[in-house]
Design an enzyme around this catalytic site. Structure first.
Site, PDB file in Angstrom:
ATOM      1  N   LYS A 112       0.816  -1.211   0.000  1.00  0.00           N
ATOM      2  CA  LYS A 112       0.000   0.000   0.000  1.00  0.00           C
ATOM      3  C   LYS A 112       0.854   1.267   0.000  1.00  0.00           C
ATOM      4  CE  LYS A 112      -4.215  -2.122   1.434  1.00  0.00           C
ATOM      5  NZ  LYS A 112      -3.784  -3.538   1.446  1.00  0.00           N
TER       6      LYS A 112
HETATM    7  C1  PLP Z   1      -4.433  -4.605   0.792  1.00  0.00           C
HETATM    8  C2  PLP Z   1      -3.680  -5.866   0.673  1.00  0.00           C
HETATM    9  C3  PLP Z   1      -4.026  -6.863  -0.267  1.00  0.00           C
HETATM   10  C4  PLP Z   1      -5.247  -6.754  -1.179  1.00  0.00           C
HETATM   11  O1  PLP Z   1      -5.127  -5.761  -2.150  1.00  0.00           O
HETATM   12  P1  PLP Z   1      -6.426  -5.213  -2.921  1.00  0.00           P
HETATM   13  O2  PLP Z   1      -5.943  -4.083  -3.736  1.00  0.00           O
HETATM   14  O3  PLP Z   1      -7.360  -4.774  -1.830  1.00  0.00           O
HETATM   15  O4  PLP Z   1      -6.981  -6.327  -3.718  1.00  0.00           O
HETATM   16  C5  PLP Z   1      -3.231  -7.992  -0.360  1.00  0.00           C
HETATM   17  N1  PLP Z   1      -2.164  -8.162   0.447  1.00  0.00           N
HETATM   18  C6  PLP Z   1      -1.804  -7.233   1.362  1.00  0.00           C
HETATM   19  C7  PLP Z   1      -0.637  -7.492   2.233  1.00  0.00           C
HETATM   20  C8  PLP Z   1      -2.543  -6.056   1.513  1.00  0.00           C
HETATM   21  O5  PLP Z   1      -2.175  -5.144   2.436  1.00  0.00           O
END
Ligand code: PLP
Length: 466
Positions: A112
């Site tokens: 993120k």
């Molecule tokens: C947010 C997240 C996901 C999922 O990603 P999306 O964009 O919501 O599909 C997968 N793995 C981790 C570690 C995350 O923080």
């Protein structure tokens, strides 16, 4: 570049307005009016470019009219300068076909950061042009909260209020939020569950008096700018592995469908992607939707991959719109039905539109554990549980063995040390750059889970007041 809403009745806006708005006024999500596209020669010319230069090429068409190329380059240099490796998102080979794309070298160890570090800078840039303020309010069960706080800490035009359920996030996750000491960061531990926290946040947004007065904004992945920033690493990785000269497949651990939708965008822009493998855990609404058209909400089951414990994937609406022919009025009707009944069927056009590129897999705890062990014993790599869900799906996909499959590694294994230790017998240590997490002082406010307590606190501390 102009952006339109998936529900067809909000005004088209430019990039700056779309970034600040997040959600469209008709409840839909923004998408570009038309996809920019790159020729094979333009993609070939990305070979050897740095991450930042790749980012500028890929994102320039999307920000046109709101940012000059130099402004974009300056923001990307700042955002990606905070990553701990030069290549920002390095590729690691596991065997002749399988690769990991490590997206966790940012300040909070989850993918993120790639989008939120840039989003924080975009907010600041656009707000200073307007001499305006924003109040970001969110609820978190872990990763999003720390990444958002890190991205906006110390920025003058923004206050952030992040609610977490007291005593129900891990020590590492809590400390990643509460040890960030900046006057615009407000951590609130509520006496309740994550669902209570989320309900309180929703109620604040749905209260027009309150949300207007404090100019509330969200940082979840419905914000187009976040998806745009994620398109970059698909290009960067694919070109390193030989695109456009050969096709590449990607396996993506999926929750809200943001990360994998960015892969779809890359394909729409001309990147030769053979397949996008959507990997879900046992919360499998997306697997059911993509494999037999059944988009119906189940009960959320807690797993070792909490960032994927989701039963409604907000960004899926973007795929339904684009793959289904772009009929906003029809989609608005379909989404109204879903909101009322918590279930809907995909149309034939939506299913066929998705089938060309997507496949999906549902991975249970055993599949996840086996993938973690295989990566460790076969490839010498310790991977986190989310990445393992992706890798398990990658390994069971039916893809020509000459096509490289890249699994997106979405979190650092040290963020989920207990689960990793259970599967591999090895306990990953925290990287040095966040190693002092347990020596730093924490600051947060404990509040009861009531609307009055939370809104009173926000009203007292927010700078933005209309
Ligand atoms: C947010 C997240 C996901 C999922 O990603 P999306 O964009 O919501 O599909 C997968 N793995 C981790 C570690 C995350 O923080």
């Amino acid at each position: 570049m102009k952006y339109i809403s998936t529900r067809g009745s909000a005004p088209a806006l430019g990039f700056e307005d779309v970034t600040l708005a997040g959600l469209a006024s008709d409840g839909g999500l923004y998408l570009p009016e038309a996809w920019p596209s790159f020729s094979r020669d333009q993609i070939a010319a990305m070979a050897g470019l740095s991450y930042v230069e790749t980012a500028v090429r890929v994102m320039a068409p999307f920000v046109a009219g709101s940012l000059s190329e130099d402004e974009l380059r300056d923001l990307c240099t700042q955002a990606y300068g905070r990553f701990s490796v030069e290549s920002v998102t390095p590729l690691v080979q596991l065997d002749h076909q399988h690769w990991l794309l490590e997206l966790f070298h940012g300040p909070t160890l989850a993918f993120k950061d790639v989008a939120l570090q840039l989003l924080g800078l975009l907010f600041e840039k656009f707000l200073s042009r307007r001499d305006d303020h924003l109040t970001i309010v969110g609820a978190t069960s872990g990763d999003t909260g720390s990444a958002a706080i890190d991205a906006v800490a110390g920025r003058e035009k923004i206050d952030i209020f992040m609610l977490h359920p007291d005593g129900r996030v891990s020590d590492v996750q809590r400390r990643q939020m509460t040890t960030v000491r900046a006057p615009n960061v407000h951590n609130i531990a509520i006496d309740g569950s994550f669902d209570d926290a989320q309900a309180l946040v929703k109620r604040m947004f749905n209260d027009p008096g309150f949300s207007g007065r404090f100019r509330l904004s969200a940082v979840n992945s419905i914000n187009w700018a976040r998806l745009m920033a994620q398109v970059v690493y698909y290009f960067y990785a694919a070109v390193r592995l030989g695109a456009p000269g050969r096709d590449i497949a990607f396996a993506v651990p999926t929750g809200n469908f943001g990360d994998v939708f960015a892969g779809y965008v890359a394909a729409r822009m001309g990147l030769p992607i053979r397949q996008l493998i959507v990997a879900t855990n046992v919360n499998d609404i997306l697997h059911r939707a993509l494999s037999d058209g059944d988009y119906s909400q189940g009960k959320v089951v807690a797993t070792a991959t909490p960032s994927m414990d989701i039963q409604v994937s907000s960004n899926f609406e973007r795929l339904l719109f684009d793959a289904g022919g772009g009929d906003g009025a029809a989609l608005a009707e379909q989404m109204r039905e879903f909101e009322a009944t918590k279930a809907m069927r995909l149309t034939n056009a939506q299913r066929e539109g998705a089938a060309g590129l997507f496949s999906s897999a549902r991975v249970d705890a055993d599949g996840m554990t086996l993938a973690m062990r295989w990566a460790y014993e076969g490839g010498g790599q310790i991977i986190d549980p989310h990445t393992a869900v992706g890798l398990c799906a990658a390994k069971s996909a039916d893809i020509d063995p000459t096509i490289p499959i890249v699994t997106l590694a979405t979190a650092h294994p040290a963020k989920f040390r207990d689960a990793v230790e259970r599967a591999t017998g090895t306990r990953p240590s925290l990287p040095a750059r966040i190693g002092s997490l347990f020596d730093r002082e924490e600051a947060y406010t404990k509040l009861p889970a009531t609307f009055e307590a939370i809104t009173g606190f926000v009203a007292e501390h927010a700078t933005a007041k209309a």
